[in-house]
Write a protein that holds these residues in place. Structure first.
Motif, PDB file in Angstrom:
ATOM      1  N   VAL A  90       0.840  -1.220   0.000  1.00 43.56           N
ATOM      2  CA  VAL A  90       0.000   0.000   0.000  1.00 43.56           C
ATOM      3  C   VAL A  90       0.862   1.252   0.000  1.00 43.56           C
ATOM      4  O   VAL A  90       2.011   1.238   0.459  1.00 43.56           O
ATOM      5  N   LEU A  91       0.272   2.342  -0.491  1.00 41.92           N
ATOM      6  CA  LEU A  91       0.924   3.644  -0.370  1.00 41.92           C
ATOM      7  C   LEU A  91       1.003   4.013   1.106  1.00 41.92           C
ATOM      8  O   LEU A  91       0.062   3.785   1.859  1.00 41.92           O
ATOM      9  N   ASP A  92       2.140   4.555   1.497  1.00 36.80           N
ATOM     10  CA  ASP A  92       2.312   5.088   2.844  1.00 36.80           C
ATOM     11  C   ASP A  92       1.444   6.351   2.937  1.00 36.80           C
ATOM     12  O   ASP A  92       1.699   7.315   2.204  1.00 36.80           O
ATOM     13  N   ILE A 140      -8.107  -1.792  -7.050  1.00 39.50           N
ATOM     14  CA  ILE A 140      -7.846  -2.842  -8.046  1.00 39.50           C
ATOM     15  C   ILE A 140      -6.895  -3.892  -7.467  1.00 39.50           C
ATOM     16  O   ILE A 140      -6.769  -4.987  -8.010  1.00 39.50           O
ATOM     17  N   SER A 141      -6.241  -3.572  -6.351  1.00 41.47           N
ATOM     18  CA  SER A 141      -5.255  -4.479  -5.759  1.00 41.47           C
ATOM     19  C   SER A 141      -5.848  -5.257  -4.583  1.00 41.47           C
ATOM     20  O   SER A 141      -6.113  -4.686  -3.521  1.00 41.47           O
ATOM     21  N   PRO A 142      -6.042  -6.596  -4.749  1.00 44.04           N
ATOM     22  CA  PRO A 142      -6.543  -7.396  -3.615  1.00 44.04           C
ATOM     23  C   PRO A 142      -5.591  -7.350  -2.421  1.00 44.04           C
ATOM     24  O   PRO A 142      -6.034  -7.372  -1.275  1.00 44.04           O
ATOM     25  N   SER A 179     -11.187  10.230  -3.656  1.00 49.23           N
ATOM     26  CA  SER A 179     -10.124   9.420  -4.240  1.00 49.23           C
ATOM     27  C   SER A 179      -8.792  10.150  -4.179  1.00 49.23           C
ATOM     28  O   SER A 179      -8.716  11.349  -4.447  1.00 49.23           O
ATOM     29  N   ASN A 180      -7.774   9.390  -3.805  1.00 53.77           N
ATOM     30  CA  ASN A 180      -6.392   9.842  -3.976  1.00 53.77           C
ATOM     31  C   ASN A 180      -5.787   8.860  -4.973  1.00 53.77           C
ATOM     32  O   ASN A 180      -5.172   7.878  -4.594  1.00 53.77           O
ATOM     33  N   PRO A 181      -5.999   9.100  -6.269  1.00 57.89           N
ATOM     34  CA  PRO A 181      -5.572   8.104  -7.263  1.00 57.89           C
ATOM     35  C   PRO A 181      -4.081   8.247  -7.566  1.00 57.89           C
ATOM     36  O   PRO A 181      -3.460   9.232  -7.166  1.00 57.89           O
TER      37      PRO A 181
HETATM   38  C1  LIG Z   1      -2.069   7.005  -4.322  1.00 58.65           C
HETATM   39  S1  LIG Z   1      -2.685   5.433  -3.744  1.00 58.65           S
HETATM   40  C2  LIG Z   1      -3.836   6.002  -2.503  1.00 58.65           C
HETATM   41  C3  LIG Z   1      -4.011   5.062  -1.336  1.00 58.65           C
HETATM   42  C4  LIG Z   1      -4.848   5.663  -0.182  1.00 58.65           C
HETATM   43  N1  LIG Z   1      -6.171   6.041  -0.643  1.00 58.65           N
HETATM   44  C5  LIG Z   1      -4.156   6.876   0.418  1.00 58.65           C
HETATM   45  O1  LIG Z   1      -4.578   7.999   0.158  1.00 58.65           O
HETATM   46  O2  LIG Z   1      -3.177   6.699   1.153  1.00 58.65           O
HETATM   47  C6  LIG Z   1      -3.703   4.952  -5.104  1.00 58.65           C
HETATM   48  C7  LIG Z   1      -4.463   3.649  -4.953  1.00 58.65           C
HETATM   49  O3  LIG Z   1      -5.226   3.452  -6.161  1.00 58.65           O
HETATM   50  C8  LIG Z   1      -5.216   2.080  -6.483  1.00 58.65           C
HETATM   51  N2  LIG Z   1      -5.479   1.930  -7.919  1.00 58.65           N
HETATM   52  C9  LIG Z   1      -4.623   2.050  -8.949  1.00 58.65           C
HETATM   53  N3  LIG Z   1      -5.258   1.825 -10.124  1.00 58.65           N
HETATM   54  C10 LIG Z   1      -6.555   1.558  -9.816  1.00 58.65           C
HETATM   55  C11 LIG Z   1      -7.718   1.239 -10.602  1.00 58.65           C
HETATM   56  N4  LIG Z   1      -7.646   1.141 -11.931  1.00 58.65           N
HETATM   57  N5  LIG Z   1      -8.888   1.037  -9.965  1.00 58.65           N
HETATM   58  C12 LIG Z   1      -8.942   1.120  -8.590  1.00 58.65           C
HETATM   59  N6  LIG Z   1      -7.885   1.412  -7.805  1.00 58.65           N
HETATM   60  C13 LIG Z   1      -6.706   1.624  -8.407  1.00 58.65           C
HETATM   61  C14 LIG Z   1      -3.837   1.604  -6.060  1.00 58.65           C
HETATM   62  O4  LIG Z   1      -3.813   0.207  -5.871  1.00 58.65           O
HETATM   63  C15 LIG Z   1      -3.607   2.415  -4.770  1.00 58.65           C
HETATM   64  O5  LIG Z   1      -4.037   1.694  -3.638  1.00 58.65           O
END
Ligand SMILES: C[S@@+](CC[C@H](N)C(=O)[O-])C[C@H]1O[C@@H](n2cnc3c(N)ncnc32)[C@H](O)[C@@H]1O
Length: 272
Positions: A90-92, A140-142, A179-181
Protein backbone atom coordinates in the motif's frame (compact mmCIF):
# COMPACT_ATOMS: atom_id res chain seq x y z
CA UNK A 1 26.40 -1.67 26.15
CA UNK A 2 23.85 1.07 26.81
CA UNK A 3 21.10 1.95 24.33
CA UNK A 4 22.56 5.41 23.68
CA UNK A 5 25.90 3.86 22.63
CA UNK A 6 24.18 2.27 19.61
CA UNK A 7 23.13 5.58 18.10
CA UNK A 8 26.33 7.21 16.70
CA UNK A 9 27.37 4.34 14.40
CA UNK A 10 23.77 3.77 13.25
CA UNK A 11 23.33 7.48 12.48
CA UNK A 12 26.57 7.42 10.53
CA UNK A 13 25.44 4.33 8.58
CA UNK A 14 22.11 5.97 7.64
CA UNK A 15 23.79 9.25 6.68
CA UNK A 16 26.17 7.34 4.39
CA UNK A 17 23.12 5.72 2.73
CA UNK A 18 21.75 9.19 1.90
CA UNK A 19 18.92 9.24 4.46
CA UNK A 20 17.66 12.81 4.94
CA UNK A 21 17.27 12.74 8.73
CA UNK A 22 19.63 9.97 9.92
CA UNK A 23 19.65 10.85 13.65
CA UNK A 24 15.85 11.00 13.84
CA UNK A 25 15.46 7.68 12.00
CA UNK A 26 18.12 5.98 14.15
CA UNK A 27 16.23 7.02 17.30
CA UNK A 28 12.88 5.88 15.87
CA UNK A 29 14.36 2.50 14.95
CA UNK A 30 16.03 2.13 18.35
CA UNK A 31 12.63 2.67 19.99
CA UNK A 32 11.17 0.10 17.60
CA UNK A 33 13.91 -2.44 18.43
CA UNK A 34 13.28 -1.85 22.14
CA UNK A 35 9.52 -2.27 21.62
CA UNK A 36 8.67 1.13 23.12
CA UNK A 37 6.90 4.28 21.88
CA UNK A 38 9.34 6.76 20.27
CA UNK A 39 8.53 9.49 22.80
CA UNK A 40 9.65 7.19 25.65
CA UNK A 41 13.13 6.52 24.24
CA UNK A 42 14.81 9.14 26.42
CA UNK A 43 13.82 7.12 29.51
CA UNK A 44 15.66 4.04 28.21
CA UNK A 45 18.81 5.57 26.69
CA UNK A 46 21.02 4.81 29.70
CA UNK A 47 19.76 1.26 30.25
CA UNK A 48 21.95 -1.70 29.33
CA UNK A 49 20.50 -3.46 26.26
CA UNK A 50 20.17 -7.22 25.70
CA UNK A 51 21.88 -8.82 22.71
CA UNK A 52 18.55 -9.62 21.01
CA UNK A 53 17.68 -5.89 21.00
CA UNK A 54 21.10 -5.08 19.54
CA UNK A 55 20.61 -7.71 16.79
CA UNK A 56 17.12 -6.40 16.02
CA UNK A 57 18.41 -2.81 15.90
CA UNK A 58 21.25 -3.70 13.52
CA UNK A 59 18.80 -5.57 11.26
CA UNK A 60 16.38 -2.62 10.99
CA UNK A 61 19.21 -0.11 10.44
CA UNK A 62 20.36 -2.36 7.60
CA UNK A 63 16.84 -2.34 6.14
CA UNK A 64 16.60 1.45 6.40
CA UNK A 65 20.00 1.89 4.75
CA UNK A 66 18.51 0.11 1.72
CA UNK A 67 16.12 3.12 1.67
CA UNK A 68 13.15 1.03 2.81
CA UNK A 69 10.61 3.52 4.24
CA UNK A 70 10.47 3.78 8.02
CA UNK A 71 6.73 3.06 8.01
CA UNK A 72 7.24 -0.23 6.15
CA UNK A 73 9.88 -1.29 8.69
CA UNK A 74 7.81 -0.41 11.75
CA UNK A 75 4.56 -1.38 9.97
CA UNK A 76 2.81 1.74 11.27
CA UNK A 77 1.88 5.22 10.05
CA UNK A 78 -0.03 7.88 11.97
CA UNK A 79 -2.79 9.52 9.90
CA UNK A 80 -5.33 12.01 11.31
CA UNK A 81 -4.28 10.90 14.80
CA UNK A 82 -4.85 7.16 14.24
CA UNK A 83 -2.30 4.42 13.64
CA UNK A 84 -2.60 2.55 10.31
CA UNK A 85 -0.88 -0.69 9.44
CA UNK A 86 1.32 -0.21 6.36
CA UNK A 87 3.03 -2.84 4.16
CA UNK A 88 4.78 -2.87 0.82
CA UNK A 89 1.38 -3.46 -0.82
CA UNK A 90 0.00 0.00 0.00
CA UNK A 91 0.92 3.64 -0.37
CA UNK A 92 2.31 5.09 2.84
CA UNK A 93 -0.47 7.56 3.78
CA UNK A 94 0.85 11.12 3.34
CA UNK A 95 0.22 14.12 5.64
CA UNK A 96 -0.95 16.22 2.66
CA UNK A 97 -3.85 13.77 2.13
CA UNK A 98 -5.32 15.15 5.36
CA UNK A 99 -6.35 18.21 3.25
CA UNK A 100 -8.82 15.98 1.38
CA UNK A 101 -10.09 14.51 4.65
CA UNK A 102 -10.62 17.98 6.14
CA UNK A 103 -12.61 19.12 3.11
CA UNK A 104 -14.70 15.92 3.09
CA UNK A 105 -15.56 16.42 6.78
CA UNK A 106 -16.56 20.07 6.23
CA UNK A 107 -20.07 18.97 5.13
CA UNK A 108 -22.35 16.16 6.29
CA UNK A 109 -22.49 12.88 4.31
CA UNK A 110 -24.37 9.60 4.65
CA UNK A 111 -22.72 7.31 2.09
CA UNK A 112 -19.09 7.58 1.01
CA UNK A 113 -17.17 5.74 -1.71
CA UNK A 114 -13.34 5.74 -1.64
CA UNK A 115 -11.76 4.81 -4.98
CA UNK A 116 -8.20 3.45 -4.67
CA UNK A 117 -8.56 3.02 -0.92
CA UNK A 118 -5.09 1.46 -0.39
CA UNK A 119 -4.50 1.15 3.36
CA UNK A 120 -8.01 2.56 3.89
CA UNK A 121 -6.55 5.67 5.53
CA UNK A 122 -9.00 8.14 3.95
CA UNK A 123 -12.17 6.04 4.17
CA UNK A 124 -11.58 4.67 7.67
CA UNK A 125 -10.75 8.15 8.96
CA UNK A 126 -13.98 9.54 7.48
CA UNK A 127 -16.04 6.71 8.99
CA UNK A 128 -14.29 6.99 12.37
CA UNK A 129 -15.14 10.71 12.42
CA UNK A 130 -18.72 10.16 11.17
CA UNK A 131 -19.78 6.79 12.65
CA UNK A 132 -23.36 7.18 11.40
CA UNK A 133 -22.19 7.16 7.73
CA UNK A 134 -21.76 4.00 5.65
CA UNK A 135 -18.76 3.43 3.41
CA UNK A 136 -17.44 1.43 0.47
CA UNK A 137 -13.73 1.14 -0.30
CA UNK A 138 -12.58 -0.01 -3.74
CA UNK A 139 -9.14 -0.89 -5.07
CA UNK A 140 -7.85 -2.84 -8.05
CA UNK A 141 -5.25 -4.48 -5.76
CA UNK A 142 -6.54 -7.40 -3.62
CA UNK A 143 -3.31 -7.20 -1.58
CA UNK A 144 -4.00 -3.55 -0.72
CA UNK A 145 -7.58 -4.43 0.28
CA UNK A 146 -6.25 -7.08 2.69
CA UNK A 147 -4.32 -4.31 4.48
CA UNK A 148 -7.40 -2.04 4.45
CA UNK A 149 -9.50 -4.86 5.98
CA UNK A 150 -6.95 -5.34 8.74
CA UNK A 151 -7.02 -1.61 9.47
CA UNK A 152 -10.83 -1.63 9.61
CA UNK A 153 -10.66 -4.51 12.08
CA UNK A 154 -8.04 -2.75 14.22
CA UNK A 155 -10.17 0.42 14.34
CA UNK A 156 -13.43 -1.50 14.88
CA UNK A 157 -15.07 0.03 11.79
CA UNK A 158 -17.63 -1.78 9.69
CA UNK A 159 -17.17 -1.13 5.96
CA UNK A 160 -17.52 -2.86 2.57
CA UNK A 161 -14.38 -3.43 0.54
CA UNK A 162 -14.47 -4.51 -3.08
CA UNK A 163 -11.98 -5.22 -5.85
CA UNK A 164 -12.82 -2.80 -8.64
CA UNK A 165 -11.17 -1.07 -11.58
CA UNK A 166 -12.38 2.42 -10.57
CA UNK A 167 -16.21 2.25 -10.89
CA UNK A 168 -16.42 -1.08 -12.76
CA UNK A 169 -17.74 -3.14 -9.80
CA UNK A 170 -19.51 -0.28 -7.98
CA UNK A 171 -23.29 -0.21 -7.71
CA UNK A 172 -25.56 2.36 -6.09
CA UNK A 173 -25.16 6.05 -5.39
CA UNK A 174 -23.27 8.11 -2.85
CA UNK A 175 -23.38 11.66 -1.58
CA UNK A 176 -19.58 11.69 -1.29
CA UNK A 177 -16.97 10.12 -3.58
CA UNK A 178 -13.33 10.55 -2.56
CA UNK A 179 -10.12 9.42 -4.24
CA UNK A 180 -6.39 9.84 -3.98
CA UNK A 181 -5.57 8.10 -7.26
CA UNK A 182 -2.12 7.44 -8.73
CA UNK A 183 -1.14 10.74 -10.39
CA UNK A 184 2.60 10.84 -11.08
CA UNK A 185 3.44 11.17 -14.78
CA UNK A 186 5.52 8.32 -16.24
CA UNK A 187 8.35 10.75 -17.07
CA UNK A 188 8.58 11.87 -13.41
CA UNK A 189 9.01 8.39 -11.93
CA UNK A 190 12.80 8.17 -12.33
CA UNK A 191 13.37 11.34 -10.27
CA UNK A 192 11.44 10.11 -7.20
CA UNK A 193 13.23 9.36 -3.92
CA UNK A 194 14.29 5.67 -3.69
CA UNK A 195 11.92 5.19 -0.71
CA UNK A 196 9.00 5.91 -3.03
CA UNK A 197 10.21 4.66 -6.41
CA UNK A 198 11.72 1.37 -5.23
CA UNK A 199 9.49 0.43 -2.29
CA UNK A 200 5.95 1.69 -2.82
CA UNK A 201 3.62 -0.12 -5.28
CA UNK A 202 3.98 1.22 -8.82
CA UNK A 203 0.21 0.87 -9.19
CA UNK A 204 -0.30 3.34 -6.33
CA UNK A 205 2.06 5.94 -7.79
CA UNK A 206 1.44 6.27 -11.51
CA UNK A 207 -1.27 5.51 -14.05
CA UNK A 208 1.43 6.02 -16.74
CA UNK A 209 1.38 8.68 -19.46
CA UNK A 210 0.69 12.24 -18.33
CA UNK A 211 -0.56 11.12 -14.89
CA UNK A 212 -4.16 12.21 -15.55
CA UNK A 213 -5.81 8.95 -16.69
CA UNK A 214 -7.37 8.12 -13.33
CA UNK A 215 -9.00 11.58 -13.21
CA UNK A 216 -10.36 11.05 -16.73
CA UNK A 217 -12.03 7.80 -15.61
CA UNK A 218 -13.33 9.25 -12.35
CA UNK A 219 -14.65 12.50 -13.89
CA UNK A 220 -16.36 10.57 -16.71
CA UNK A 221 -18.16 8.03 -14.50
CA UNK A 222 -18.70 9.84 -11.18
CA UNK A 223 -22.01 11.54 -11.90
CA UNK A 224 -23.75 8.17 -12.47
CA UNK A 225 -22.84 7.26 -8.87
CA UNK A 226 -23.61 10.60 -7.18
CA UNK A 227 -26.95 11.70 -5.73
CA UNK A 228 -28.03 15.19 -6.90
CA UNK A 229 -25.83 17.78 -5.16
CA UNK A 230 -23.30 15.10 -4.14
CA UNK A 231 -19.59 15.85 -3.99
CA UNK A 232 -16.57 14.23 -5.60
CA UNK A 233 -13.22 15.14 -4.02
CA UNK A 234 -9.88 14.07 -5.51
CA UNK A 235 -6.31 14.65 -4.42
CA UNK A 236 -4.06 16.06 -7.15
CA UNK A 237 -0.38 16.75 -7.78
CA UNK A 238 0.46 20.45 -7.28
CA UNK A 239 0.77 21.18 -11.03
CA UNK A 240 -2.43 19.37 -12.07
CA UNK A 241 -5.10 21.74 -10.71
CA UNK A 242 -6.21 23.47 -13.91
CA UNK A 243 -6.16 20.27 -15.98
CA UNK A 244 -8.25 18.34 -13.44
CA UNK A 245 -10.73 21.22 -13.00
CA UNK A 246 -11.19 21.25 -16.79
CA UNK A 247 -11.79 17.46 -16.88
CA UNK A 248 -14.65 17.80 -14.39
CA UNK A 249 -16.10 20.87 -16.16
CA UNK A 250 -16.01 18.99 -19.48
CA UNK A 251 -18.13 16.25 -17.83
CA UNK A 252 -20.77 18.82 -16.83
CA UNK A 253 -19.92 19.39 -13.15
CA UNK A 254 -21.22 22.82 -12.04
CA UNK A 255 -19.15 23.92 -9.12
CA UNK A 256 -15.47 22.86 -9.34
CA UNK A 257 -12.81 24.33 -7.07
CA UNK A 258 -9.19 23.79 -6.02
CA UNK A 259 -8.08 23.73 -2.37
CA UNK A 260 -4.41 24.13 -1.35
CA UNK A 261 -2.59 22.03 1.27
CA UNK A 262 -0.88 23.39 4.41
CA UNK A 263 2.17 24.36 2.31
CA UNK A 264 0.00 26.43 -0.05
CA UNK A 265 0.30 23.98 -2.99
CA UNK A 266 -2.77 23.00 -5.01
CA UNK A 267 -3.76 19.64 -3.51
CA UNK A 268 -7.46 18.87 -3.85
CA UNK A 269 -10.18 19.36 -6.47
CA UNK A 270 -13.83 19.24 -5.40
CA UNK A 271 -16.67 19.04 -7.92
CA UNK A 272 -20.40 19.05 -7.31
C1 LIG B 1 -2.07 7.00 -4.32
S1 LIG B 1 -2.69 5.43 -3.74
C2 LIG B 1 -3.84 6.00 -2.50
C3 LIG B 1 -4.01 5.06 -1.34
C4 LIG B 1 -4.85 5.66 -0.18
N1 LIG B 1 -6.17 6.04 -0.64
C5 LIG B 1 -4.16 6.88 0.42
O1 LIG B 1 -4.58 8.00 0.16
O2 LIG B 1 -3.18 6.70 1.15
C6 LIG B 1 -3.70 4.95 -5.10
C7 LIG B 1 -4.46 3.65 -4.95
O3 LIG B 1 -5.23 3.45 -6.16
C8 LIG B 1 -5.22 2.08 -6.48
N2 LIG B 1 -5.48 1.93 -7.92
C9 LIG B 1 -4.62 2.05 -8.95
N3 LIG B 1 -5.26 1.82 -10.12
C10 LIG B 1 -6.56 1.56 -9.82
C11 LIG B 1 -7.72 1.24 -10.60
N4 LIG B 1 -7.65 1.14 -11.93
N5 LIG B 1 -8.89 1.04 -9.96
C12 LIG B 1 -8.94 1.12 -8.59
N6 LIG B 1 -7.89 1.41 -7.81
C13 LIG B 1 -6.71 1.62 -8.41
C14 LIG B 1 -3.84 1.60 -6.06
O4 LIG B 1 -3.81 0.21 -5.87
C15 LIG B 1 -3.61 2.42 -4.77
O5 LIG B 1 -4.04 1.69 -3.64
Amino acid sequence: MRAADLLPAATHRLAAAGIAEPARDARRLLAFALGIAPDRLILYLHDVVESDVIDRFHAVIEERSKRRPLSQITGERLFWGRSFHVTRDVLDPRPETETLVELALSEPFEAVLDLGTGSGAILLTLLAERPEARGVGADISPAALAVARENALRLGISVDFTVSDWFSAIGGQFDLIVSNPPYIAAAEMAALEPEVRDWEPQLALTPGGDGLDAYRRIACEASAHLVPGGRVIVEIGPTQGEAVVQLFRDEGFQSVKITPDMDGRDRVVMAR
